[in-house]
Scaffold this motif. Structure first.
Motif, mmCIF file in Angstrom:
data_model
loop_
_atom_site.group_PDB
_atom_site.id
_atom_site.type_symbol
_atom_site.label_atom_id
_atom_site.label_comp_id
_atom_site.label_asym_id
_atom_site.label_seq_id
_atom_site.Cartn_x
_atom_site.Cartn_y
_atom_site.Cartn_z
ATOM 1 N N ARG A 83 -2.795 -39.475 18.716
ATOM 2 C CA ARG A 83 -1.720 -39.533 19.699
ATOM 3 C C ARG A 83 -2.277 -39.232 21.089
ATOM 4 N NH1 ARG A 83 2.763 -35.612 18.174
ATOM 5 N NH2 ARG A 83 1.653 -34.163 19.559
ATOM 6 N N ARG B 277 -2.918 -35.493 23.005
ATOM 7 C CA ARG B 277 -3.043 -34.356 22.090
ATOM 8 C C ARG B 277 -4.518 -34.114 21.781
ATOM 9 N NH1 ARG B 277 -1.444 -33.845 15.698
ATOM 10 N NH2 ARG B 277 -2.522 -31.844 15.413
ATOM 11 N N TYR C 83 -7.491 -32.924 19.403
ATOM 12 C CA TYR C 83 -7.726 -32.859 17.963
ATOM 13 C C TYR C 83 -9.047 -32.145 17.682
ATOM 14 C CZ TYR C 83 -4.006 -36.320 17.284
ATOM 15 O OH TYR C 83 -2.804 -36.979 17.259
ATOM 16 N N SER D 150 -8.964 -31.442 27.772
ATOM 17 C CA SER D 150 -7.589 -31.810 28.126
ATOM 18 C C SER D 150 -7.452 -32.060 29.619
ATOM 19 C CB SER D 150 -6.619 -30.710 27.692
ATOM 20 O OG SER D 150 -6.604 -30.583 26.293
#
Length: 304
Positions: free
Chosen positions: A79, A82, A84, A128
């Motif tokens: 996704r 997100r 992981y 991120s």
């Protein structure tokens, strides 16, 4: 995970390299700095677009064995936005990976290590924070390459037509384009003519037209260059169902030769040349040499 604000050092070291748009080794410096920053065995940047498909960029420790690539099918299930963990994904070793998507590309950025390597929350937060920047940088690289292809295609087309070009600034200096023997006085005259409202300014063997994309007061100068022809005769023959010899006669006439001169150039007798000319008029529907010349230079032959 809360959004991370990149430190000044990360902005300088990582974002500067990410947005550098290196044509030779895109993203190599960025991935190497990211790998060192996170002490990873590998730093990876994978991209997928409709036009160029999949591309993989990797920086790894010198002499280290390459880790198995992450399956593309698995990557596409992640996704966007997100973070992981590789253990969560069932992949061997340790690491983090995140996907970022936009209307042009899908981008995955990750760090990887062996089973004994450990990545903490700050490493994931860094990925991120970088992911949206990576997507922008990849899109910028794609736009740059599209522009390079368009420019190369335009130059190739102009070479076929024997047209050179240069963008002149408001002072008559060449900003970009091809070299040509146009004096500084002539360049200034071209720009002044355009800025005085002329639709076409002429100086020496060059013309200029307004060119708003070049900036305030800029002009696009055009001039004649040697024509880079491939095979005009073959193109004209294919267009009108002519033989090679007949088509070569048409090209010679279009270049200004008389029938006698064309016969000499093509090693034909004058009688054969006149026979070819009659065949040309019948095949093309031309009612004289002037119309035949027009047909040659308005047909696909002029593009070959």
């Amino acid at each position: 995970m809360a959004a991370m604000v990149l430190s000044r050092i990360d902005q300088d070291e990582l974002l500067g390299a990410l947005y550098a748009l290196d044509d030779i080794q895109p993203f190599a410096a960025f991935l190497e700095r990211l790998r060192r920053r996170t002490h990873a065995r590998e730093a990876v940047l994978l991209t997928r677009s409709v036009t160029s498909g999949w591309k993989s960029h990797v920086s790894r420790i010198s002499n280290a064995t390459a880790l198995p690539p992450v399956p593309r099918g698995l990557l596409q299930t992640l996704r966007s936005g997100r973070l992981y963990d590789f253990e969560e994904l069932g992949e061997g070793g340790s690491g983090r990976i995140i996907r970022a998507s936009n209307h042009r590309n899908d981008v995955w950025i990750g760090i990887r290590g062996g089973a004994s390597d450990c990545f903490g929350a700050p490493d994931g937060a860094l990925l991120s924070a970088l992911s949206s920047h990576a997507a922008i940088a990849v899109s910028n690289m794609a736009r740059l390459r599209d522009s390079q292809i368009e420019l190369a295609a335009a130059n190739a087309a102009l070479d076929r037509a024997g047209v050179g070009w240069a963008v002149l600034d408001e002072y008559g200096e060449a900003v970009t384009g091809q070299n040509h023997d146009v004096s500084s006085r002539q360049r200034a005259a071209l720009v002044n003519g355009v800025n005085d409202g002329a639709r076409v300014a002429v100086a020496g063997q060059a013309i200029a037209i307004p060119f708003a994309a070049g900036g305030r007061g800029a002009a696009l100068a055009l001039f004649r260059e040697p024509v880079q022809s491939i095979d005009r005769a073959a193109a004209f023959a294919a267009a009108y169902g002519l033989t090679g010899a007949e088509s070569r006669m048409a090209i010679a006439l279009a270049e200004g030769a008389s029938i006698v001169e064309a016969a000499a150039r093509l090693n034909l007798t004058e009688q054969t040349a006149r026979h070819y000319s009659k065949r040309l008029y019948a095949a093309t529907g031309a009612r004289g040499q002037a119309e035949l010349v027009r047909l040659v230079w308005t047909s696909v032959a002029a593009l070959a």
